[in-house]
Design a protein around this motif. Structure first.
Motif, PDB file in Angstrom:
ATOM      1  N   GLU A   1      56.866 102.476 -19.801  1.00 31.17           N
ATOM      2  CA  GLU A   1      58.265 102.140 -20.061  1.00 31.17           C
ATOM      3  C   GLU A   1      58.545 100.665 -19.743  1.00 31.17           C
ATOM      4  OE1 GLU A   1      60.551 104.774 -17.658  1.00 31.17           O
ATOM      5  OE2 GLU A   1      59.906 106.584 -18.744  1.00 31.17           O
ATOM      6  N   ALA A   2      57.782 100.126 -18.769  1.00 31.31           N
ATOM      7  CA  ALA A   2      57.952  98.721 -18.383  1.00 31.31           C
ATOM      8  C   ALA A   2      57.214  97.771 -19.326  1.00 31.31           C
ATOM      9  CB  ALA A   2      57.477  98.508 -16.953  1.00 31.31           C
ATOM     10  N   GLY A   3      56.489  98.334 -20.300  1.00 33.07           N
ATOM     11  CA  GLY A   3      55.787  97.512 -21.276  1.00 33.07           C
ATOM     12  C   GLY A   3      54.308  97.344 -21.023  1.00 33.07           C
ATOM     13  N   ALA A   4      53.767  98.005 -19.993  1.00 36.23           N
ATOM     14  CA  ALA A   4      52.333  97.930 -19.699  1.00 36.23           C
ATOM     15  C   ALA A   4      51.600  99.072 -20.392  1.00 36.23           C
ATOM     16  CB  ALA A   4      52.093  97.997 -18.196  1.00 36.23           C
TER      17      ALA A   4
ATOM     18  N   LYS B   1      43.533  93.025 -16.060  1.00 36.54           N
ATOM     19  CA  LYS B   1      43.951  93.361 -17.420  1.00 36.54           C
ATOM     20  C   LYS B   1      45.285  92.670 -17.736  1.00 36.54           C
ATOM     21  CE  LYS B   1      40.567  96.421 -17.719  1.00 36.54           C
ATOM     22  NZ  LYS B   1      39.367  96.176 -18.545  1.00 36.54           N
ATOM     23  N   GLU B   2      45.297  91.903 -18.815  1.00 41.73           N
ATOM     24  CA  GLU B   2      46.501  91.159 -19.176  1.00 41.73           C
ATOM     25  C   GLU B   2      47.645  92.076 -19.586  1.00 41.73           C
ATOM     26  OE1 GLU B   2      47.661  87.173 -21.791  1.00 41.73           O
ATOM     27  OE2 GLU B   2      45.596  87.914 -21.719  1.00 41.73           O
ATOM     28  N   ASP B   3      47.303  93.259 -20.126  1.00 42.49           N
ATOM     29  CA  ASP B   3      48.338  94.157 -20.632  1.00 42.49           C
ATOM     30  C   ASP B   3      48.633  95.323 -19.684  1.00 42.49           C
ATOM     31  OD1 ASP B   3      45.897  95.397 -20.933  1.00 42.49           O
ATOM     32  OD2 ASP B   3      46.268  96.111 -22.979  1.00 42.49           O
ATOM     33  N   GLN B   4      48.117  95.256 -18.435  1.00 49.05           N
ATOM     34  CA  GLN B   4      48.331  96.344 -17.494  1.00 49.05           C
ATOM     35  C   GLN B   4      48.922  95.834 -16.181  1.00 49.05           C
ATOM     36  OE1 GLN B   4      45.128  99.128 -16.936  1.00 49.05           O
ATOM     37  NE2 GLN B   4      44.531  99.131 -19.096  1.00 49.05           N
ATOM     38  N   VAL B   5      49.466  96.757 -15.426  1.00 45.49           N
ATOM     39  CA  VAL B   5      49.925  96.466 -14.068  1.00 45.49           C
ATOM     40  C   VAL B   5      48.681  96.365 -13.181  1.00 45.49           C
ATOM     41  CG1 VAL B   5      51.249  97.306 -12.088  1.00 45.49           C
ATOM     42  CG2 VAL B   5      52.087  97.708 -14.427  1.00 45.49           C
ATOM     43  N   ASN B   6      48.439  95.189 -12.620  1.00 43.72           N
ATOM     44  CA  ASN B   6      47.251  94.977 -11.792  1.00 43.72           C
ATOM     45  C   ASN B   6      47.600  95.063 -10.310  1.00 43.72           C
ATOM     46  OD1 ASN B   6      45.123  94.293 -13.805  1.00 43.72           O
ATOM     47  ND2 ASN B   6      46.544  92.629 -14.304  1.00 43.72           N
TER      48      ASN B   6
END
Length: 627
Positions: free
Chosen positions: A287-290, A253-258
């Motif tokens: 909070e980190a933007g994910a 996922k481009e918008d998640q922590v993988n």
């Protein structure tokens, strides 16, 4: 120096091809590059004719022609090949069985009240296994049952038992074969250690004797260490049931922590998954933007959490480096086995954290964070928070997620299979007798860069189901089948009329995913259930096994325990035994007279399917069934 192969010749998959191209653009060294550097291989090593087991050597043995040579100790080619193969099998059996020991120690900790991080999810299976193995459960608490079962299995690892506990599942005819040959698996560690002793200079100098003991060592893996690992995993983490999931690099996922979990043991991956679901940690990711935390699997650890929790699979052995090349992976967290040392270097080309967790598997250049049953939840939280921190360092310019994920159906434990059949193997026996399902073949195991990635796996499976042969799959072969669309019920359209009808009636795929590489023990157990129900030996059944793209010592142990259990086994590549005509002939023919099964070697998937079909047809005719 071998020429660089074209990308399309390395892998058939879009996600792999795009990441190989990206790695070349970015100067990342991959497994195919290193294979090219190592080619051509040493002929002596390739044929099993080198020996470095003492410092009178090392020796290279030439068993042919006027320049025929022996080792300094006098060992000829047959003995040298047998010694090397015996140790190869022992290493594979030790790896699987040590995996089982880790799970057994966790079960014991649960039983002794030494951990709150782990518990018993399948109490019914715990009771059932205890009862099967003669443990009186009445009046015992769940914890007391766990301790009693752990104590019994610990005996299997030692040298006091006459046979490993689960060998009692084998048909009596098979146990009689083992007894006659002196191959009954005794203690798991005992038989591995004895192989090291036998192959020391000046001990066992009979190549056939060494090979028969290799069979015993392998049986201790299949009916011992691996079967213990499978059943204890089910007891602690839950017995798999059919579940939907997705597969390939598109699961990132481009918008998640993988976070990718890799290796073989569910002890670590289950805790990472639990930590990533905690509201407080999810809030830290946001909070980190994910938008969230995405856990995906590689290799057999991936298979474990796929089977039980539907966690998506990013890839198999030859995809592990390529997953990092996407630039979208914050962390690869590993336990042990099949983890290439190169992953640390590939991770260093990106923002990816590489974290090891086992005291027996450390990787210089990575972060070591040791997990145990005492601290697993705490360490899992620490690791996930580290991955969240890495997300902030991701370079968007380097991110390329190459494809859309493919849907799969997983979770076909033996309990799920028999449950679909009404709780008895009789419907499958009837389908086999009627020829609607002509046979069953297990396709298992690894990838090998010597062969086009996943090509033999997929080609063989498609041809077998077309011939009404049900396919059961484990390990890295799972990803291949999933990407090819063979792990969905709709794949029945690619099967023969008989198998397709059965699959449609049950709503199942013609290729059933039954787990990780230790879960090949599920296949052994299912064969035993069928044979016992029909009053046959396993070697009488129309069944076969295949490791089309194998590479590892573990795969050699798996293949040998399949053959020693009576299952004809195909390999896509030969082991390092071709320097001995005696050992090669024993593997390809002689074992049939010993165990009622043997090996075949064939890299072409269509020809391999023909060999398996021929064997299944012969078994059907011998039982008086139609071809």
């Amino acid at each position: 120096m071998a020429k660089e192969r074209e990308i399309q010749d390395l892998s058939p998959w879009e996600d792999a091809q795009k990441m190989i191209a990206k790695a070349r653009r970015e100067g990342v060294n991959l497994i195919w590059d290193r294979l090219r550097e190592q080619t051509p291989h040493c002929t002596f090593c390739d044929q099993g004719l080198t020996c470095s087991k003492c410092v009178m050597g090392p020796c290279r043995i030439n068993p042919k022609g006027p320049k025929k040579t022996h080792g300094v100790c006098g060992a000829d080619g047959d003995l040298t090949v047998a010694r090397n193969f015996g140790r190869f099998v022992a290493a594979g059996a030790a790896a699987h069985s040590d995996h089982g020991r880790d799970l057994l120690e966790t079960l014991a900790a649960i039983g002794e009240g030494k951990t709150t991080d782990y518990g018993i999810r399948d109490e019914a299976k715990l009771e059932r296994i205890c009862t099967e193995l003669g443990i009186a459960v009445e009046g015992l608490s769940v914890r007391e049952r766990a301790k009693a079962l752990a104590d019994l299995f610990f005996e299997d690892y030692g040298c006091r038992s006459h046979h490993v506990a689960f060998s009692g599942r084998a048909p009596q005819k098979r146990k009689d074969v083992w007894e006659r040959l002196g191959c009954t698996p005794r203690g798991i560690d005992r038989d591995c250690v004895e192989m090291l002793h036998r192959t020391h200079m000046g001990v066992d100098c009979d190549p056939v004797s060494i090979c028969l003991h290799a069979g015993r060592v392998a049986l201790g893996d299949g009916w011992g260490g691996s079967m213990i690992a499978t059943e204890v995993s089910d007891i602690i983490f839950g017995t798999p049931k059919p579940v939907k999931a997705v597969v390939n690099l598109g699961v990132l996922k481009e918008d998640q922590v993988n976070i990718l979990v890799h290796g073989h043991s569910p002890i670590v991956s289950e805790m990472i998954l639990a930590a990533a679901r905690e509201p407080e940690i999810l809030a830290r990711a946001q909070e980190a933007g994910a938008t969230g935390i995405n856990i995906a699997g590689l290799c057999c650890t991936g298979n474990e959490v796929l089977m039980r929790q539907g966690v998506p699979m990013a890839g198999n052995h030859l995809m592990t480096e390529l997953a990092i090349v996407t630039g979208a992976v914050e962390m690869v967290i590993v336990d042990y086995q099949c983890i290439m040392p190169s992953l640390v270097n590939v991770a260093g080309c990106y923002h990816t954290k590489f974290v090891s967790t086992s005291d027996k598997a450390k990787f210089p250049g990575g972060v070591h964070m040791e997990f145990s049953y005492k601290n697993a939840r705490e360490k899992a939280r620490e690791a996930v928070l580290m991955a969240i921190e890495a997300f902030a360092r991701r370079d968007p310019a380097k991110v390329e997620i190459p494809s859309k994920p493919v849907s799969i159906t997983s979770g076909f434990s033996n309990e799920a299979i028999l449950g679909a059949l009404g709780g008895t193997p009789e419907p499958l026996i009837q389908a086999l007798q009627a020829g609607k399902v002509r046979g069953v073949a297990g396709i298992v195991g690894c990838n090998n860069p010597k062969l086009k990635h996943d090509h033999v796996h997929v080609g063989l499976a498609r041809e077998l189901i077309r011939r009404d042969i049900l396919v059961i799959v484990t390990g890295c072969a799972t990803v291949a089948m999933g990407k090819a669309g063979l792990l969905e019920p709709e794949a029945a359209d690619q099967a023969g009329e008989g198998l397709a009808g059965i699959c449609r009636a049950l709503g199942i795929p013609p290729v059933l995913h039954v787990g990780s590489c230790v879960d090949n023990s599920r296949i052994l157990h299912l064969c035993a259930v069928l044979a016992n129900h029909a009053g046959l030996d396993i070697s009488d059944l129309p069944v076969a096994a295949s490791a089309p793209e194998w590479y590892s010592e573990k795969a050699a142990a798996i293949g040998l325990y399949a053959v020693a259990s009576g299952v004809y086994t195909h390999l896509g590549l030969p082991p390092h035994i071709l320097g001995s005509a005696m050992i090669t002939d024993l593997a390809l023919k002689g074992l049939d007279d010993v165990f009622g099964a043997c090996f075949s070697v064939e890299p072409d998937p269509l020809k391999a399917a023909g060999l398996i079909d021929e064997r299944i047809t012969a078994k059907r005719l011998a039982l008086g069934w139609s071809a």
